[in-house]
Design an enzyme around this catalytic site. Structure first.
Site, PDB file in Angstrom:
ATOM      1  N   ASP A 142       0.845  -1.193   0.000  1.00  0.00           N
ATOM      2  CA  ASP A 142       0.000   0.000   0.000  1.00  0.00           C
ATOM      3  C   ASP A 142       0.880   1.241   0.000  1.00  0.00           C
ATOM      4  OD1 ASP A 142      -1.878   1.971   0.304  1.00  0.00           O
ATOM      5  OD2 ASP A 142      -2.368   1.470   2.403  1.00  0.00           O
ATOM      6  N   LYS A 178       1.565   8.051   0.406  1.00  0.00           N
ATOM      7  CA  LYS A 178       2.110   8.052   1.764  1.00  0.00           C
ATOM      8  C   LYS A 178       3.490   8.707   1.771  1.00  0.00           C
ATOM      9  CE  LYS A 178      -0.068   3.721   3.331  1.00  0.00           C
ATOM     10  NZ  LYS A 178      -0.991   4.323   4.309  1.00  0.00           N
ATOM     11  N   ASP A 225       0.527  -4.856   4.818  1.00  0.00           N
ATOM     12  CA  ASP A 225      -0.875  -4.464   4.671  1.00  0.00           C
ATOM     13  C   ASP A 225      -1.759  -5.625   4.188  1.00  0.00           C
ATOM     14  OD1 ASP A 225      -2.713  -2.457   5.175  1.00  0.00           O
ATOM     15  OD2 ASP A 225      -2.598  -1.605   3.157  1.00  0.00           O
ATOM     16  N   ARG A 236     -10.742  -0.550   2.591  1.00  0.00           N
ATOM     17  CA  ARG A 236     -12.195  -0.673   2.776  1.00  0.00           C
ATOM     18  C   ARG A 236     -12.911  -0.851   1.429  1.00  0.00           C
ATOM     19  NH1 ARG A 236     -12.443   5.058   5.768  1.00  0.00           N
ATOM     20  NH2 ARG A 236     -10.333   4.373   6.218  1.00  0.00           N
TER      21      ARG A 236
HETATM   22  N1  BES Z   1      -2.950   0.367   5.380  1.00  0.00           N
HETATM   23  C1  BES Z   1      -3.318   1.635   5.890  1.00  0.00           C
HETATM   24  C2  BES Z   1      -3.523   1.640   7.404  1.00  0.00           C
HETATM   25  C3  BES Z   1      -2.295   1.408   8.252  1.00  0.00           C
HETATM   26  C4  BES Z   1      -1.596   2.477   8.779  1.00  0.00           C
HETATM   27  C5  BES Z   1      -1.893   0.131   8.589  1.00  0.00           C
HETATM   28  C6  BES Z   1      -0.497   2.276   9.568  1.00  0.00           C
HETATM   29  C7  BES Z   1      -0.777  -0.073   9.382  1.00  0.00           C
HETATM   30  C8  BES Z   1      -0.089   0.987   9.892  1.00  0.00           C
HETATM   31  C9  BES Z   1      -4.628   2.088   5.248  1.00  0.00           C
HETATM   32  O1  BES Z   1      -4.831   1.668   3.945  1.00  0.00           O
HETATM   33  C10 BES Z   1      -4.615   3.587   5.231  1.00  0.00           C
HETATM   34  O2  BES Z   1      -3.783   4.121   4.572  1.00  0.00           O
HETATM   35  N2  BES Z   1      -5.535   4.211   5.959  1.00  0.00           N
HETATM   36  C11 BES Z   1      -5.618   5.620   6.016  1.00  0.00           C
HETATM   37  C12 BES Z   1      -7.064   6.011   5.909  1.00  0.00           C
HETATM   38  C13 BES Z   1      -7.307   7.495   5.768  1.00  0.00           C
HETATM   39  C14 BES Z   1      -6.774   7.970   4.417  1.00  0.00           C
HETATM   40  C15 BES Z   1      -8.795   7.766   5.874  1.00  0.00           C
HETATM   41  C16 BES Z   1      -5.027   6.105   7.349  1.00  0.00           C
HETATM   42  O3  BES Z   1      -5.241   5.431   8.353  1.00  0.00           O
HETATM   43  O4  BES Z   1      -4.327   7.097   7.343  1.00  0.00           O
HETATM   44 ZN    ZN Z   2      -3.878  -0.091   3.376  1.00  0.00          ZN
HETATM   45 MN    MN Z   3      -3.920   2.951   2.526  1.00  0.00          MN
END
Ligand code: BES
Ligand code: ZN
Ligand code: MN
Length: 455
Positions: free
Chosen positions: A229, A236, A247, A310
């Site tokens: 991801d 990111k 992920d 999601r």
């Molecule tokens: N895979 C990430 C969540 C994650 C973050 C897992 C840190 C493990 C460690 C997920 O896909 C993500 O990026 N979520 C975002 C959602 C936001 C954009 C609403 C997040 O948590 O920042």
């Molecule tokens: Zn993710």
């Molecule tokens: Mn993500």
């Protein structure tokens, strides 16, 4: 691991509480180790009796096993149960700690750690629990599979190789592993999943694992399977990206749980589903502002391409719910950074539409010593996911972030009893915790196994 119950004296580990300690130069603090070479025994402190718990025992044993790792020892023997745990819990805790502390991820090291421990001896009084120890050892094989899959990097584990690993580890155990590629994914209506996947050169795979050995409606397990991801166009930071091979932690857990369930030959119907893909940037990638269609007909307004998990889960849970009519659906996902803020790397965050379903999962997690905390599924929070132009947005913003992520998924589950487990904190540790080292934990393989066993 071999288990014997003939009270052998070789490398005898003597558990000692501070109150009972009669040795000089040894205080019997919890986890304190003193080899007494002349006697061929090792003293292992358990601390004060009033502070003693199963976790104290596990952590002391794990410390001991790591202490012994570079010694040339293949057999250890434990003294009889002198704790207030019952005999079964006592030997299960020792075996779990011994096996878990023996795990070392050295796939990418030229010089491999050599783990020699192959035999654990117990006092004869514990022989009634031999079958329980064999069962636990099979479950931990499943947990180790999950940990390996999550620890392996994205250049080795991508949708095709993840699917191959599921096939190679499960087929011989009586699990029917079906692997679908791009054309089938679109034919099956998994259009939202495909939108996330299409930016990568690696073909997505939809993996369906059926273990049908029972009589009742199946238990459905759905695991997030982002083998990498990067965030997509909502990219990111480098630091935030670096460990995003993990992920697919949810899929590691469901594949590991299937191995545990099948190798112990549980008489249940379980189906596990993984929508495996990568979230990358390219000329074909989905973009913020795109409005895409999900399998159930709803339109999703892509607010943030980094809230991709999601979207993939929307179609995966919808497929599980409509194709299998499960009486319980559990999804596991490294879904939000927000769950780390709320619960650290210690508790998994849960969202449910059915308190009775949650109670079953909670009980299974307690039987497994794996911590879960229920978050409030308050209807007000759902308004954060409202979209101006589509049926729903894929990001509800900062507030109640782990809850709105779960509530997004709830739109696609067709009213099946459902529990969502956000394992973003618990699946992958940034520092050692309890008996686990840094890195993948295989969290909830045990919970899912116990859930299936009591199903
Ligand atoms: N895979 C990430 C969540 C994650 C973050 C897992 C840190 C493990 C460690 C997920 O896909 C993500 O990026 N979520 C975002 C959602 C936001 C954009 C609403 C997040 O948590 O920042
Ligand atoms: Zn993710
Ligand atoms: Mn993500």
């Amino acid at each position: 691991m071999n288990f014997n119950f003939n009270d052998q004296k070789e490398n005898k580990i003597n558990f000692i509480f501070e109150e009972d300690n009669k040795h000089n130069f040894f205080k019997a603090k919890s986890g304190e180790i003193l080899p007494v070479e002349a006697e061929g025994e090792i003293l292992l402190g358990l601390g004060k009796k009033e502070d003693f718990t199963k976790d104290v025992l596990k952590e002391a044993v794990a410390k001991l096993i790591r202490f012994l790792a570079d010694k040339d020892i293949s057999t250890i023997s434990f003294s009889a149960n002198n704790t207030d745990l019952d005999d079964k819990d006592f030997c299960l805790a020792i075996v779990e700690a011994s096996i878990v502390a023996s795990y070392k991820f050295d796939h990418y090291k030229s010089e491999k750690a050599c783990q020699k421990l192959s035999e654990i001896n117990f006092d004869e009084s514990l022989s009634p629990y031999k079958a329980d120890l064999e069962e636990l050892s099979n479950v931990l094989e499943g947990q180790f599979l999950a940990r390996d899959l999550v620890n392996l990097r994205s250049n080795d584990i991508y949708p095709e190789t993840l699917a191959q690993a599921a096939h190679d580890n499960l087929s011989d155990l009586g699990v029917d592993v079906k692997i679908y590629g791009k054309d089938e994914i679109l034919d099956m209506g998994l259009t939202a999943f495909y939108e996330v996947a299409k930016g990568s050169d690696k073909e997505p795979k939809f993996i369906v694992m059926e273990y049908l050995k029972g009589d009742n409606e199946p238990l459905a397990l759905v695991g997030k399977g982002l083998t990498y991801d990067a965030g997509g166009y909502s990219i990111k930071t480098s630091a935030g990206m670096k460990t995003m091979n993990s992920d697919m932690g949810g899929s590691g857990t469901v594949i590991g749980a299937m191995k545990a369930i099948a190798s112990n030959k549980l008489k249940v119907n379980v189906v596990a589903i993984v929508a495996a893909c990568e979230n990358l940037i390219s000329g074909r990638a989905y973009k913020p502002g795109d409005i895409i269609k999900a399998r159930n007909g709803m339109t999703i307004d892509v607010d943030n391409t980094d809230a991709e998990g999601r979207i993939t889960l929307a179609d995966a849970v919808n497929y599980a719910a409509t194709e299998y009519k499960p009486s319980l659906l559990v999804d596991l996902a490294t879904l939000t950074g927000a769950v780390l803020v709320a619960l650290g790397e210690t508790y998994t965050g849960a969202v449910t539409n059915d308190d009775a379903a949650f109670a079953k999962v909670k009980k299974a997690s307690e039987d497994s010593d794996e911590k879960i905390w229920q978050l409030p599924n308050d209807p007000f929070f759902k308004t954060y996911n409202n979209s101006e132009n589509g049926d729903v947005k894929n990001s509800g913003g900062r507030m109640a972030g782990s809850i709105t992520a779960g509530q997004f998924i709830e739109n696609f589950i067709e009213e099946v009893p459902w529990v969502h487990l956000d394992i973003a904190g618990t699946a992958y540790l940034s520092a050692p915790q309890g008996i686990n080292e840094t890195g993948a934990t295989g969290v909830h393989v045990k919970t899912l196994y116990n859930l299936a066993k009591n199903y």
